[in-house]
Motif scaffolding. Structure first.
Motif, PDB file in Angstrom:
ATOM      1  N   CYS A  29       0.838  -1.207   0.000  1.00  0.00           N
ATOM      2  CA  CYS A  29       0.000   0.000   0.000  1.00  0.00           C
ATOM      3  C   CYS A  29       0.870   1.253   0.000  1.00  0.00           C
ATOM      4  O   CYS A  29       0.578   2.220  -0.699  1.00  0.00           O
ATOM      5  CB  CYS A  29      -0.923   0.005   1.216  1.00  0.00           C
ATOM      6  N   SER A  33       0.779   3.671  -3.338  1.00  0.00           N
ATOM      7  CA  SER A  33      -0.098   4.813  -3.083  1.00  0.00           C
ATOM      8  C   SER A  33       0.739   6.077  -2.934  1.00  0.00           C
ATOM      9  O   SER A  33       1.473   6.240  -1.951  1.00  0.00           O
ATOM     10  CB  SER A  33      -0.942   4.582  -1.826  1.00  0.00           C
ATOM     11  N   ALA A  34       0.617   6.966  -3.905  1.00  0.00           N
ATOM     12  CA  ALA A  34       1.360   8.228  -3.832  1.00  0.00           C
ATOM     13  C   ALA A  34       0.858   9.102  -2.695  1.00  0.00           C
ATOM     14  O   ALA A  34       1.634   9.844  -2.072  1.00  0.00           O
ATOM     15  CB  ALA A  34       1.224   8.976  -5.168  1.00  0.00           C
ATOM     16  N   ASP A  35      -0.443   9.032  -2.400  1.00  0.00           N
ATOM     17  CA  ASP A  35      -1.007   9.838  -1.321  1.00  0.00           C
ATOM     18  C   ASP A  35      -0.415   9.457   0.032  1.00  0.00           C
ATOM     19  O   ASP A  35      -0.110  10.328   0.856  1.00  0.00           O
ATOM     20  CB  ASP A  35      -2.533   9.670  -1.273  1.00  0.00           C
ATOM     21  N   ILE A  36      -0.251   8.153   0.268  1.00  0.00           N
ATOM     22  CA  ILE A  36       0.332   7.708   1.540  1.00  0.00           C
ATOM     23  C   ILE A  36       1.791   8.133   1.638  1.00  0.00           C
ATOM     24  O   ILE A  36       2.261   8.564   2.696  1.00  0.00           O
ATOM     25  CB  ILE A  36       0.202   6.176   1.681  1.00  0.00           C
ATOM     26  N   ARG A  37       2.527   8.036   0.523  1.00  0.00           N
ATOM     27  CA  ARG A  37       3.943   8.419   0.542  1.00  0.00           C
ATOM     28  C   ARG A  37       4.128   9.910   0.785  1.00  0.00           C
ATOM     29  O   ARG A  37       5.151  10.323   1.340  1.00  0.00           O
ATOM     30  CB  ARG A  37       4.615   8.021  -0.772  1.00  0.00           C
ATOM     31  N   LYS A  38       3.145  10.717   0.391  1.00  0.00           N
ATOM     32  CA  LYS A  38       3.254  12.159   0.591  1.00  0.00           C
ATOM     33  C   LYS A  38       3.030  12.559   2.048  1.00  0.00           C
ATOM     34  O   LYS A  38       3.466  13.635   2.473  1.00  0.00           O
ATOM     35  CB  LYS A  38       2.227  12.885  -0.296  1.00  0.00           C
ATOM     36  N   GLN A  39       2.335  11.738   2.795  1.00  0.00           N
ATOM     37  CA  GLN A  39       2.000  12.076   4.174  1.00  0.00           C
ATOM     38  C   GLN A  39       3.159  11.759   5.112  1.00  0.00           C
ATOM     39  O   GLN A  39       3.814  10.728   4.984  1.00  0.00           O
ATOM     40  CB  GLN A  39       0.755  11.311   4.618  1.00  0.00           C
ATOM     41  N   GLY A  42       3.425   8.449   7.034  1.00  0.00           N
ATOM     42  CA  GLY A  42       3.855   7.300   6.255  1.00  0.00           C
ATOM     43  C   GLY A  42       5.244   6.826   6.634  1.00  0.00           C
ATOM     44  O   GLY A  42       5.537   5.621   6.564  1.00  0.00           O
ATOM     45  N   HIS A 115       1.347  21.408   9.449  1.00  0.00           N
ATOM     46  CA  HIS A 115       2.334  21.267   8.375  1.00  0.00           C
ATOM     47  C   HIS A 115       3.644  21.985   8.702  1.00  0.00           C
ATOM     48  O   HIS A 115       4.694  21.634   8.146  1.00  0.00           O
ATOM     49  CB  HIS A 115       1.762  21.789   7.058  1.00  0.00           C
TER      50      HIS A 115
END
Length: 261
Positions: A29, A33-39, A42, A115
């Motif tokens: 996953c 998943s690019a979204d998970i890697r951006k967070q 992660g 952030h």
């Protein structure tokens, strides 16, 4: 082998397969998943997954062999390495879950400044601390020859074979579990109680708006009103259940290790 040893070996095999499958799925996953890697969280999840995978492929097979053959699998050097990894990876997993709770605390309690407070650099610093914290205890144990095969656990773990070192080993064990399990549990409880407080505050605001709407809509059907009130009740319980599940899972996974050691 007795029937209990057969059952225990079967349980270890099942746990090993489940752990391997579950952590490989998490890793897939993350990779796909690019979204998970951006967070930022992660990174903590990836670190926790790698710790679990390494524990699964390094310690659990030798534990299974120890149960079957009732003796130390491999030589002393292999056993020392596996015992070192067990202590390091277990501590790292605990601290990774504590780091995840800190991340969620900042995200919920300080959403506008999240952030700026939790960047990749900050996450990397936290992970660096978890690694240094986790590796310090097995280094001390290995230097004092407190790592070896324990027949009671059928695994290579923290083990003192010299009676004259009993007091020092007890102190070391107490400090180790206090600064790993207990520290992580305190962090989890503190951060998630803060998260729960914010969640309940928002639930109260939503409840006020819901009740005002129900009062204004005098011609609303009773079944709709009842569903709204049921959803209101579920909303109050949802955050408590999730937080209780997370903390309960932590205790369920790591308390047996701490208690037996």
């Amino acid at each position: 082998m007795s029937i209990w040893e057969v059952i225990l070996a079967f349980v270890v095999v099942v746990l090993m397969l489940v752990a391997l499958l579950a952590n490989v799925l998490v890793l897939m996953c993350f990779l796909y998943s690019a979204d998970i890697r951006k967070q930022v969280p992660g990174l903590f999840i990836l670190n926790l997954t790698f710790c679990n995978l390494l524990m699964t492929v390094s310690n659990m097979p030798l534990t299974l062999a120890g149960i079957i053959y009732k003796s130390q699998p491999g030589g002393d050097q292999i056993c020392h390495i596996v015992g070192f990894l067990e202590t390091f990876l277990t501590t790292n997993s605990m601290l990774s879950m504590a780091a995840l709770s800190i991340d969620r605390w900042i995200a919920v309690v300080f959403p506008l400044s999240y952030h700026s407070k939790m960047r990749y650099r900050d996450a990397a610093l936290i992970l660096s601390y978890t690694w240094l914290h986790s590796v310090s205890f097995p280094i001390v144990a290995a230097s004092l020859s407190w790592v070896g095969f324990h027949h009671l656990y059928a695994s290579c773990t923290l083990y003192n074979k010299r009676p004259e070192d009993r007091t020092q080993f007890v102190i070391f064990t107490g400090v180790f579990h206090t600064l790993s399990f207990l520290l992580s549990l305190i962090v989890l409880c503190f951060t998630y109680l803060k998260v729960l407080k914010v969640a309940r505050f928002h639930c109260k605001r939503i409840d006020v708006i819901t009740m005002q709407t129900l009062v204004l809509l005098v011609d609303i059907h009773p079944s709709v009103r009842e569903r709204c009130l049921e959803e209101q009740k579920r909303r109050r319980q949802r955050a408590t259940k999730k937080i209780s599940t997370f903390i309960g899972t932590f205790v369920l996974c790591f308390a047996p290790y701490v208690i037996t050691r």
